[in-house]
Scaffold this motif. Structure first.
Motif, short mmCIF file in Angstrom:
data_model
loop_
_atom_site.label_atom_id
_atom_site.label_comp_id
_atom_site.label_asym_id
_atom_site.label_seq_id
_atom_site.Cartn_x
_atom_site.Cartn_y
_atom_site.Cartn_z
N GLU A 7 -24.15 24.75 -8.53
CA GLU A 7 -25.03 23.60 -8.29
C GLU A 7 -25.43 22.95 -9.61
OE1 GLU A 7 -25.50 26.59 -7.02
OE2 GLU A 7 -25.43 26.40 -4.83
N PHE A 41 -22.42 21.14 -11.11
CA PHE A 41 -22.13 19.86 -10.47
C PHE A 41 -23.19 18.81 -10.81
CE2 PHE A 41 -19.66 22.34 -7.08
CZ PHE A 41 -18.44 22.06 -7.70
N GLU A 42 -24.42 19.23 -11.04
CA GLU A 42 -25.45 18.28 -11.47
C GLU A 42 -25.07 17.67 -12.81
OE1 GLU A 42 -30.29 18.11 -12.30
OE2 GLU A 42 -29.33 20.01 -11.73
N LEU A 83 -21.86 15.32 -12.25
CA LEU A 83 -22.14 14.03 -11.62
C LEU A 83 -23.03 13.14 -12.48
CD1 LEU A 83 -22.75 15.21 -7.94
CD2 LEU A 83 -20.69 14.12 -8.86
N GLY A 135 -19.42 10.68 -11.98
CA GLY A 135 -20.28 10.20 -10.91
C GLY A 135 -19.59 9.21 -10.00
N CYS A 136 -18.57 9.67 -9.27
CA CYS A 136 -17.89 8.79 -8.32
C CYS A 136 -17.83 9.48 -6.96
CB CYS A 136 -16.49 8.42 -8.80
SG CYS A 136 -15.32 9.77 -8.78
N ARG A 137 -17.42 8.73 -5.94
CA ARG A 137 -17.57 9.16 -4.55
C ARG A 137 -16.83 10.46 -4.25
NH1 ARG A 137 -16.56 4.36 -0.87
NH2 ARG A 137 -18.33 3.68 -2.10
N TYR A 161 -15.97 12.97 -6.21
CA TYR A 161 -16.67 14.12 -6.81
C TYR A 161 -18.01 14.37 -6.13
CZ TYR A 161 -13.19 14.25 -10.53
OH TYR A 161 -12.02 14.37 -11.23
N GLU A 162 -18.71 13.30 -5.76
CA GLU A 162 -19.99 13.46 -5.07
C GLU A 162 -19.79 14.16 -3.72
OE1 GLU A 162 -21.32 9.47 -4.84
OE2 GLU A 162 -22.04 9.39 -6.92
N ASN A 163 -18.82 13.70 -2.94
CA ASN A 163 -18.60 14.26 -1.61
C ASN A 163 -18.17 15.72 -1.66
OD1 ASN A 163 -19.24 11.85 -0.36
ND2 ASN A 163 -17.13 11.22 -0.04
N SER A 176 -18.05 17.92 -4.26
CA SER A 176 -18.87 18.89 -4.98
C SER A 176 -19.93 19.48 -4.05
CB SER A 176 -19.53 18.26 -6.22
OG SER A 176 -20.44 17.22 -5.84
N GLY A 177 -20.48 18.65 -3.16
CA GLY A 177 -21.47 19.15 -2.20
C GLY A 177 -20.87 20.16 -1.25
#
Length: 293
Positions: free
Chosen positions: A193, A196-197, A200, A205-207, A209-211, A213-214
């Protein structure tokens, strides 16, 4: 506009709902039944091919062949129908469909989409469209009803299929890259976590990686886009690479790794499960330990 749809899976349902909301008359056929508010369900796929436009969301070449081409439904469709295939199919089959539609007095358009089911439901898909300019202009209102943006990729329909396959290949590379980065960072005490913080908040910080990584952080791989379909798309990418004569080592690596993740019993999970497989095997655990397979 009178629009038919064949295929109301997790993506097709959202697309159909947005076409209805935009004021189009929508009829649909689905192999497993089901309903969408405002959509008239018909008994046969041929009945969905009697309007101005047909959208199909059938997951692979073989399914289109089985449902539409093999039974001769192109010859039964309304003459002048524009058939828009929004699923991810092979470049070779898209070329075949161009010729088959022309022979039947129809027009073929490739318009595969980028986005998960929640994006389809919200009408925010990225639509990668290619085909004859006149046909693209006619279907534009329908495409815009389901899209955040429509990308016009020119007059040759298979171009859109190649671009979609390339995009899906890059998503798998991002998933594998994040998994391997987790292995490195966790080995020296940085939780995923926190990693990934950092990721991002700095360079990534793009879609995609955001989707993903969660999904990887939680280790929860409920189906959004199944790993079996991801493996199919990597096979399609490998076919394009072979036809072009290109040597693509990263593609070969993710194709092999996705295949291993599927063989380990994760085919029905989200394709992000490839990350869980990589992390588990790198740490000496079993794929089942990491993915619940």
């Amino acid at each position: 506009m009178k629009i038919g749809i064949i295929g109301l899976g997790s993506m097709g349902r959202g697309m159909a709902a947005n076409l209805v909301q935009a004021g189009h008359e929508v009829v649909a056929w689905n192999r497993s039944g089901g309903e969408v508010a405002g959509v008239t369900m018909v008994a046969t796929p041929a009945e969905a091919m009697q309007g101005e436009v047909l959208f199909t969301m059938l997951s692979q070449d073989e399914t289109i062949e089985e449902v539409i081409v093999g039974p001769g439904l192109l010859e039964q469709a309304t003459k002048g129908l524009i058939h828009v295939v929004s699923a991810t199919i092979s470049v070779a089959y898209a070329k075949k469909l161009v010729d088959l539609h022309k022979a039947a007095g129809l027009t073929y358009v490739s318009a595969p989409v980028l986005g998960r089911p929640d994006v389809a439901a919200a009408g925010k898909l990225n639509v990668l469209a290619a085909g004859p300019a006149e046909a693209l202009a006619k279907v534009s209102p329908a495409l815009e009803a389901m899209a955040g943006k429509v990308w016009d990729l020119g007059p040759e329909a298979p171009t859109a299929n190649a671009v979609k396959i390339a995009c899906n290949m890059m998503i798998t590379m991002a998933i594998e890259g994040m998994a391997e980065a987790v292995v490195l960072s966790e080995s020296e005490g940085c939780g995923r976590e926190q990693f990934f913080e950092v990721m991002l908040g700095t360079l990534f910080g793009c879609r995609v990686y955001e989707n993903y990584s969660g999904i990887i952080a939680k280790g929860e791989y409920q189906p959004g886009f199944k790993a079996t379909l991801g493996l199919k798309d990597l096979r399609l990418a490998s076919e394009v690479a072979k036809a072009s004569g290109g040597d693509l080592p990263m593609l070969a690596a993710v194709h092999k790794r996705m295949g291993e993740a599927v063989e380990a019993g994760n085919g029905d999970k989200d394709w992000g499960v490839m990350a869980g497989y990589t992390i588990a095997t790198a740490k000496g655990a079993t794929a089942k330990d990491a993915t619940g397979g």
